[in-house]
Write a protein that holds these residues in place. Structure first.
Motif, PDB file in Angstrom:
ATOM      1  N   ASN A 160       0.799  -1.231   0.000  1.00 25.81           N
ATOM      2  CA  ASN A 160       0.000   0.000   0.000  1.00 25.81           C
ATOM      3  C   ASN A 160       0.825   1.272   0.000  1.00 25.81           C
ATOM      4  O   ASN A 160       0.318   2.333   0.376  1.00 25.81           O
ATOM      5  CB  ASN A 160      -0.911   0.008   1.232  1.00 25.81           C
ATOM      6  CG  ASN A 160      -2.372  -0.019   0.844  1.00 25.81           C
ATOM      7  OD1 ASN A 160      -2.712   0.218  -0.315  1.00 25.81           O
ATOM      8  ND2 ASN A 160      -3.228  -0.278   1.793  1.00 25.81           N
ATOM      9  N   LEU A 161       2.084   1.164  -0.430  1.00 25.35           N
ATOM     10  CA  LEU A 161       2.975   2.313  -0.252  1.00 25.35           C
ATOM     11  C   LEU A 161       3.949   2.478  -1.409  1.00 25.35           C
ATOM     12  O   LEU A 161       4.624   3.495  -1.501  1.00 25.35           O
ATOM     13  CB  LEU A 161       3.766   2.050   1.036  1.00 25.35           C
ATOM     14  CG  LEU A 161       4.260   3.160   1.934  1.00 25.35           C
ATOM     15  CD1 LEU A 161       3.160   4.140   2.233  1.00 25.35           C
ATOM     16  CD2 LEU A 161       4.809   2.572   3.230  1.00 25.35           C
ATOM     17  N   GLY A 162       4.024   1.488  -2.282  1.00 31.40           N
ATOM     18  CA  GLY A 162       5.001   1.577  -3.368  1.00 31.40           C
ATOM     19  C   GLY A 162       5.464   0.205  -3.807  1.00 31.40           C
ATOM     20  O   GLY A 162       4.687  -0.746  -3.785  1.00 31.40           O
ATOM     21  N   PRO A 163       6.729   0.083  -4.205  1.00 31.62           N
ATOM     22  CA  PRO A 163       7.224  -1.205  -4.676  1.00 31.62           C
ATOM     23  C   PRO A 163       7.918  -1.993  -3.560  1.00 31.62           C
ATOM     24  O   PRO A 163       8.107  -1.491  -2.451  1.00 31.62           O
ATOM     25  CB  PRO A 163       8.270  -0.784  -5.712  1.00 31.62           C
ATOM     26  CG  PRO A 163       8.841   0.460  -5.129  1.00 31.62           C
ATOM     27  CD  PRO A 163       7.741   1.143  -4.346  1.00 31.62           C
ATOM     28  N   ALA A 164       8.328  -3.207  -3.858  1.00 32.01           N
ATOM     29  CA  ALA A 164       9.122  -3.997  -2.915  1.00 32.01           C
ATOM     30  C   ALA A 164      10.502  -3.361  -2.747  1.00 32.01           C
ATOM     31  O   ALA A 164      10.932  -2.552  -3.569  1.00 32.01           O
ATOM     32  CB  ALA A 164       9.257  -5.424  -3.437  1.00 32.01           C
ATOM     33  N   GLY A 165      11.182  -3.725  -1.673  1.00 29.09           N
ATOM     34  CA  GLY A 165      12.565  -3.300  -1.497  1.00 29.09           C
ATOM     35  C   GLY A 165      12.783  -2.320  -0.374  1.00 29.09           C
ATOM     36  O   GLY A 165      13.913  -2.102   0.044  1.00 29.09           O
ATOM     37  N   VAL A 166      11.722  -1.715   0.106  1.00 35.63           N
ATOM     38  CA  VAL A 166      11.887  -0.787   1.215  1.00 35.63           C
ATOM     39  C   VAL A 166      10.779  -1.039   2.247  1.00 35.63           C
ATOM     40  O   VAL A 166       9.655  -1.383   1.896  1.00 35.63           O
ATOM     41  CB  VAL A 166      11.880   0.699   0.752  1.00 35.63           C
ATOM     42  CG1 VAL A 166      10.564   1.101   0.115  1.00 35.63           C
ATOM     43  CG2 VAL A 166      12.233   1.639   1.910  1.00 35.63           C
ATOM     44  N   THR A 167      11.155  -0.901   3.505  1.00 40.35           N
ATOM     45  CA  THR A 167      10.217  -1.038   4.613  1.00 40.35           C
ATOM     46  C   THR A 167      10.207   0.266   5.390  1.00 40.35           C
ATOM     47  O   THR A 167      11.271   0.777   5.753  1.00 40.35           O
ATOM     48  CB  THR A 167      10.657  -2.185   5.551  1.00 40.35           C
ATOM     49  OG1 THR A 167      10.798  -3.360   4.776  1.00 40.35           O
ATOM     50  CG2 THR A 167       9.650  -2.422   6.662  1.00 40.35           C
ATOM     51  N   VAL A 168       9.040   0.804   5.615  1.00 42.14           N
ATOM     52  CA  VAL A 168       8.928   2.041   6.385  1.00 42.14           C
ATOM     53  C   VAL A 168       8.758   1.685   7.858  1.00 42.14           C
ATOM     54  O   VAL A 168       7.961   0.804   8.201  1.00 42.14           O
ATOM     55  CB  VAL A 168       7.738   2.878   5.882  1.00 42.14           C
ATOM     56  CG1 VAL A 168       7.426   4.013   6.847  1.00 42.14           C
ATOM     57  CG2 VAL A 168       8.029   3.433   4.488  1.00 42.14           C
ATOM     58  N   VAL A 169       9.542   2.327   8.706  1.00 39.04           N
ATOM     59  CA  VAL A 169       9.430   2.144  10.152  1.00 39.04           C
ATOM     60  C   VAL A 169       9.182   3.509  10.788  1.00 39.04           C
ATOM     61  O   VAL A 169       9.916   4.468  10.530  1.00 39.04           O
ATOM     62  CB  VAL A 169      10.714   1.518  10.741  1.00 39.04           C
ATOM     63  CG1 VAL A 169      10.645   1.465  12.265  1.00 39.04           C
ATOM     64  CG2 VAL A 169      10.950   0.126  10.178  1.00 39.04           C
ATOM     65  N   ILE A 170       8.126   3.586  11.572  1.00 41.08           N
ATOM     66  CA  ILE A 170       7.802   4.814  12.302  1.00 41.08           C
ATOM     67  C   ILE A 170       7.982   4.472  13.781  1.00 41.08           C
ATOM     68  O   ILE A 170       7.286   3.597  14.295  1.00 41.08           O
ATOM     69  CB  ILE A 170       6.334   5.232  12.022  1.00 41.08           C
ATOM     70  CG1 ILE A 170       6.111   5.441  10.519  1.00 41.08           C
ATOM     71  CG2 ILE A 170       5.958   6.481  12.817  1.00 41.08           C
ATOM     72  CD1 ILE A 170       4.643   5.386  10.097  1.00 41.08           C
ATOM     73  N   VAL A 171       8.930   5.106  14.424  1.00 44.74           N
ATOM     74  CA  VAL A 171       9.272   4.662  15.785  1.00 44.74           C
ATOM     75  C   VAL A 171       9.405   5.856  16.728  1.00 44.74           C
ATOM     76  O   VAL A 171       9.959   6.899  16.361  1.00 44.74           O
ATOM     77  CB  VAL A 171      10.557   3.781  15.779  1.00 44.74           C
ATOM     78  CG1 VAL A 171      11.775   4.536  15.247  1.00 44.74           C
ATOM     79  CG2 VAL A 171      10.850   3.229  17.171  1.00 44.74           C
TER      80      VAL A 171
END
Ligand SMILES: *Cc1c(COP(=O)(O)O)cnc(C)c1O
Length: 362
Positions: free
Chosen positions: A198-209
């Motif tokens: 739901n955010l774009g392509p594979a290869g990146v993970t968003v972390v909100i910390v």
């Protein structure tokens, strides 16, 4: 003729056409630099603007306060299954896990390998047809966090509201429903999501910390596995997945022009309603597999009266230009993934197909 399929793939999932077209137009020479993003330094002015832009858009779209860091990491959501217990839990202060499906189980498995995980609740004995009730959740007083999977991509359930945890930080794998609905980020210690749904392509993970959770530098954790490392270096500790981050930025730009998360939530509710209305209208034919109160608005799962009919449904739907409707190999049946990039119009087309199919074969 439209060469594009109507793509209900569960992940990687559909991307908005305008995002793909913009990436295409900029692919060979980004902003007249004579270079592709694919060829540029991650420390170039151009890429830093992209990185900062993606962060800024995320912050504004999800109303993330300055008390939180936003990181772009590699290794998928799966890598977070390891980083979370490594950074936050210990044998004396284990992470507590609510097991609501295959991904939640995998997250727990990694904590258990480190002897840092306990189960707070599970609906596995009921084949994951629902989310546990508040009173079923047992968070030990010494728990380092409570981990949930906000949307169960394979089984088709979703938290409507999130558990109360008082002082225990709530950690959520939102890989398959981030940006699909409004959330109060302040309720969470950490949110993570692989971008490919739901955010774009594979290869990146968003972390909100939450910043206070990662302040302490723990020398016993390998450097690239520490959240602190990536927060201190603005996700540039080592080469980040530059092109994937660029695509996330374009995706978020598209979401902004759509009207933001609340407008998207409205559309997503509408889309889910269109398909669930059919399930409710033909319950003998389209047999929903989860409790009505916990139906996912992102992944709608159901069975048909026989496996032969399911195979026919998939074959016929393919002929009509729909792809990605096969249920996960572990559960079978049909799964309709209605991520943000799927339009209301496309959903209506599928519903029309389903209605005709039911009338012909029901
Ligand atoms: C797809 C998915 C994952 C796995 O993500 P990877 O990026 O492949 O590691 C984890 N959790 C949920 C909820 C998912 O939907």
């Amino acid at each position: 003729m439209n060469p594009r399929k109507i793509n209900f793939n569960p992940g990687p999932g559909a991307l908005p056409l305008s995002v793909l077209e913009k990436a295409r137009d900029q692919l060979v020479s980004y902003h007249n630099t004579g270079m592709s993003i694919l060829e540029m330094s991650h420390r170039s002015k151009e890429f830093e603007e992209i990185l900062d832009g993606a962060k800024r858009r995320l912050r504004s779209l999800l109303k993330i306060s300055e008390q939180y860091d936003i990181l772009f990491l590699q290794g998928g959501a799966t890598h977070q299954f390891v980083m979370i217990p490594l950074n936050f839990a210990s044998t004396d202060r284990p992470g507590a896990y609510i097991i609501t499906g295959a991904w939640a189980k995998k997250a727990y498995k990694e904590a258990k390998i480190l002897s840092r995980g306990v189960v707070a609740a599970s609906t596995e004995s009921e084949k994951f047809v629902r989310i546990p009730k508040e009173e079923e959740i047992r968070v030990p007083p010494n728990a380092a966090y409570l981990h949930i999977t906000s949307n169960n991509t394979i089984f088709g359930t979703q938290y409507e509201s999130f558990p109360q945890t008082s002082s225990v930080p709530l950690i959520a794998d939102m890989s398959s429903d981030i940006m699909s609905r409004e959330i109060d980020v302040n309720r969470f210690g950490l949110i993570y999501a692989g971008a490919q749904k739901n955010l774009g392509p594979a290869g990146v993970t968003v972390v909100i910390v939450r910043k206070d959770l990662i302040q302490r530098i723990d020398e016993t954790i390998s450097t690239p596995l520490r959240y602190q490392t990536h927060a201190a270096e603005n996700s540039l500790y080592n080469t980040p997945p530059t092109f994937s981050i660029y695509m996330v930025d374009l995706y978020l730009e598209w979401l902004e022009s759509y009207g933001g998360v609340s407008a998207m939530e409205h559309t997503n509710n509408n889309k889910a309603q269109i398909i669930y209305a059919l399930l409710d209208r033909f319950p003998e034919f389209y047999r929903g597999t989860v409790d009505e109160d916990h139906r996912s608005r992102m992944n709608i799962t159901f069975r048909l009266p026989s496996e032969e009919l399911e195979a026919l449904f998939l074959a016929e739907s393919k002929k009509s230009g729909f792809v990605g409707l096969k249920g996960h190999r572990s559960v079978g049946g049909i799964r309709v993934s209605l991520y943000n990039a799927i339009t209301r119009n496309e959903t209506t087309k599928l519903a029309e197909f389903m209605k005709v199919f039911c009338e012909q074969h029901g």
